[in-house]
Write an enzyme that holds these catalytic residues in place. Structure first.
Site, PDB file in Angstrom:
ATOM      1  N   LYS A  93      26.600 -21.201  25.329  1.00  0.00           N
ATOM      2  CA  LYS A  93      25.141 -21.038  25.350  1.00  0.00           C
ATOM      3  C   LYS A  93      24.401 -22.332  25.676  1.00  0.00           C
ATOM      4  O   LYS A  93      23.316 -22.297  26.233  1.00  0.00           O
ATOM      5  CB  LYS A  93      24.646 -20.474  24.024  1.00  0.00           C
ATOM      6  N   GLU A 115      14.033 -16.131  20.290  1.00  0.00           N
ATOM      7  CA  GLU A 115      14.536 -15.321  19.190  1.00  0.00           C
ATOM      8  C   GLU A 115      16.009 -15.672  19.006  1.00  0.00           C
ATOM      9  O   GLU A 115      16.641 -16.191  19.904  1.00  0.00           O
ATOM     10  CB  GLU A 115      14.412 -13.841  19.547  1.00  0.00           C
ATOM     11  N   SER A 381      34.590 -18.015  25.221  1.00  0.00           N
ATOM     12  CA  SER A 381      33.176 -18.393  25.224  1.00  0.00           C
ATOM     13  C   SER A 381      32.777 -19.307  24.072  1.00  0.00           C
ATOM     14  O   SER A 381      31.808 -20.050  24.186  1.00  0.00           O
ATOM     15  CB  SER A 381      32.304 -17.136  25.218  1.00  0.00           C
TER      16      SER A 381
HETATM   17  C1  LIG Z   1      26.245 -15.319  22.032  1.00  0.00           C
HETATM   18  C2  LIG Z   1      27.690 -15.336  22.297  1.00  0.00           C
HETATM   19  C3  LIG Z   1      28.310 -14.378  23.129  1.00  0.00           C
HETATM   20  C4  LIG Z   1      27.573 -13.216  23.723  1.00  0.00           C
HETATM   21  O1  LIG Z   1      26.600 -13.527  24.656  1.00  0.00           O
HETATM   22  P1  LIG Z   1      26.764 -13.240  26.198  1.00  0.00           P
HETATM   23  O2  LIG Z   1      25.400 -13.452  26.723  1.00  0.00           O
HETATM   24  O3  LIG Z   1      27.245 -11.817  26.344  1.00  0.00           O
HETATM   25  O4  LIG Z   1      27.756 -14.194  26.725  1.00  0.00           O
HETATM   26  C5  LIG Z   1      29.661 -14.503  23.384  1.00  0.00           C
HETATM   27  N1  LIG Z   1      30.394 -15.495  22.840  1.00  0.00           N
HETATM   28  C6  LIG Z   1      29.835 -16.433  22.043  1.00  0.00           C
HETATM   29  C7  LIG Z   1      30.711 -17.491  21.479  1.00  0.00           C
HETATM   30  C8  LIG Z   1      28.474 -16.383  21.739  1.00  0.00           C
HETATM   31  O5  LIG Z   1      27.932 -17.311  20.930  1.00  0.00           O
END
Ligand SMILES: *Cc1c(COP(=O)(O)O)cnc(C)c1O
Length: 401
Positions: A93, A115, A381
């Site tokens: 993010k 938000e 992610s």
């Molecule tokens: C917020 C988050 C997601 C989901 O958000 P996307 O916009 O679908 O990528 C996925 N993995 C992590 C670690 C997150 O913090």
């Protein structure tokens, strides 16, 4: 022309999805954001500063890792991961938050606003605000504030103002409504920074373009490491930003298949999952057209998944488009598969993944045995430090799974 340059169209549509349905008072402000994005983000000064930040503050490029132990364990395809868990603050993010913060600085704004649900986006945005010397206002439902205390503490340490939202379901949807209301009163001096590839145009495009670095790096690194492209690329999909980041690096490669992994929660019953593309229908939510999980009245349905970052009854419009056009495939993994992957990656690779990312790991573990000789590249992610108390209190150390 490549896919990315030609999509979305000038009104923000990815095929039938996207656009901007705004209350009239917000229209001039979104126009300002669109124009600023077109002008500023393509300028040499902006690009040079963003590159510097990515390298010297975020620690990019993040590596691609080969998960040899996990691949041997499940058999079949080789499993690789793009390591966004190693990006500063522990998830992807920050990629779009730093870029949005830099845009705010170039626009002369004083404040970043957003938000947050589980608090991950709030923490990333508060980090960007601290770095750029901007104020930060984060709207968060009271239920989430109680559940996600460490992220509330982080945001406050980083200097953000956390606004509790006490109406309706007191969660993410109300936080969005509350933040829009507050933004409307200070849009001259603040920039709204949406947390995924969702919301009215230009956010789905802008956030995708800011996450594109993930796919560009991953493609180059994978080629360098193996001499070829991956056969399959996969990522979890909440709003869909980490998936669009990775997909966008391979979207013009016809031999690479793209796979979005949605959360099946505890069952396929409405209210017990958040698998929007798998079970949803066309609809409008938060000012754009996409696929939506609806209740019997046609309103956005309640959703559930063990990974609160995937908890959204809509999805980025570009994913709806990629699904309808067959350019990407979508499937779902349930809570149990995600938890099993969470424990497996921890035990066998020494990496505790975020529960969101564990859905992509679960997909790779399910698919690998069916594709011997092939390769699967997933987006890891984020890291799972935020999830360890919840997981161990509720599921122990994985003995029973
Ligand atoms: C917020 C988050 C997601 C989901 O958000 P996307 O916009 O679908 O990528 C996925 N993995 C992590 C670690 C997150 O913090």
């Amino acid at each position: 022309m490549g896919y990315l340059k030609s999509t979305p169209n000038k009104d923000g549509f990815f095929g039938d999805y996207g656009g901007a349905m705004l209350p009239p008072p917000l229209e001039p402000h979104f126009k300002e954001i669109r124009e600023a994005y077109e002008r500023i983000s393509k300028s040499a000064d902006y690009i040079a500063e963003l590159r510097h930040i990515r390298k010297h503050f975020q620690g990019r490029p993040t590596p691609v890792s080969y998960f040899k132990n996990l691949s041997d364990l499940v058999g079949g395809a080789r499993i690789y991961a793009k390591r966004e868990d190693l990006n500063h603050t522990g998830a992807h993010k920050l990629n779009h938050c730093m870029a949005e913060g830099l845009l705010a600085k170039f626009m002369g704004k004083k404040k970043l606003m957003a938000e947050t649900g589980a608090g991950q986006h709030g923490v990333a945005l508060a980090t960007a605000a601290a770095y750029f010397g901007l104020e930060c206002e984060i709207h968060m439902g009271e239920i989430d504030i109680a559940k996600e205390a460490p992220n509330v503490t982080r945001m406050k340490l980083l200097g953000a103002q956390v606004v509790p939202v006490g109406f309706g379901g007191r969660s993410l949807k109300e936080a969005v409504d509350s933040c829009f209301g507050s933004y409307m009163e200070q849009a001259d001096t603040a920039l709204f920074a949406i947390g995924s590839v969702v919301g009215p145009h230009p956010f789905p495009m802008m956030v995708r373009d800011f996450q594109h670095v993930v796919g560009v790096e991953a493609r180059e690194q994978f080629l360098e490491m193996t001499g070829e492209l991956p056969d399959m690329v996969a990522a979890c999909v909440g709003g869909g930003s980490n998936a669009m980041g990775l997909f966008s690096g391979f979207i013009d490669d016809e031999d690479v298949s793209l796979h979005g992994v949605e959360p099946m929660g505890t069952s396929s019953k409405l209210g017990e999952h958040a698998a929007t593309i798998t079970f949803g229908e066309d609809g409008d939510i938060h000012g754009f057209r996409t696929m939506v999980l609806k209740d019997e009245k046609g309103e956005p349905a309640p959703v559930h998944t063990v990974a609160s970052g995937l908890d959204y009854p809509g999805v980025g419009p570009e994913h709806a488009h990629l699904y309808r056009t067959g350019k990407a495939n979508y499937t779902a993994c349930d809570d149990k598969e995600a938890l099993n992957a969470f424990f497996a990656l921890s035990r066998h690779e020494g990496i505790i993944p975020a529960l969101e990312s564990a859905h992509a790991v679960a997909f790779a573990m399910r698919e690998a045995p069916k594709h011997p000789g092939k390769s699967i590249l997933i987006n890891l992610s984020g890291r799972g430090d935020k999830d360890i108390d919840y997981v161990t209190e509720n599921f122990g150390f994985g003995e029973d799974l």
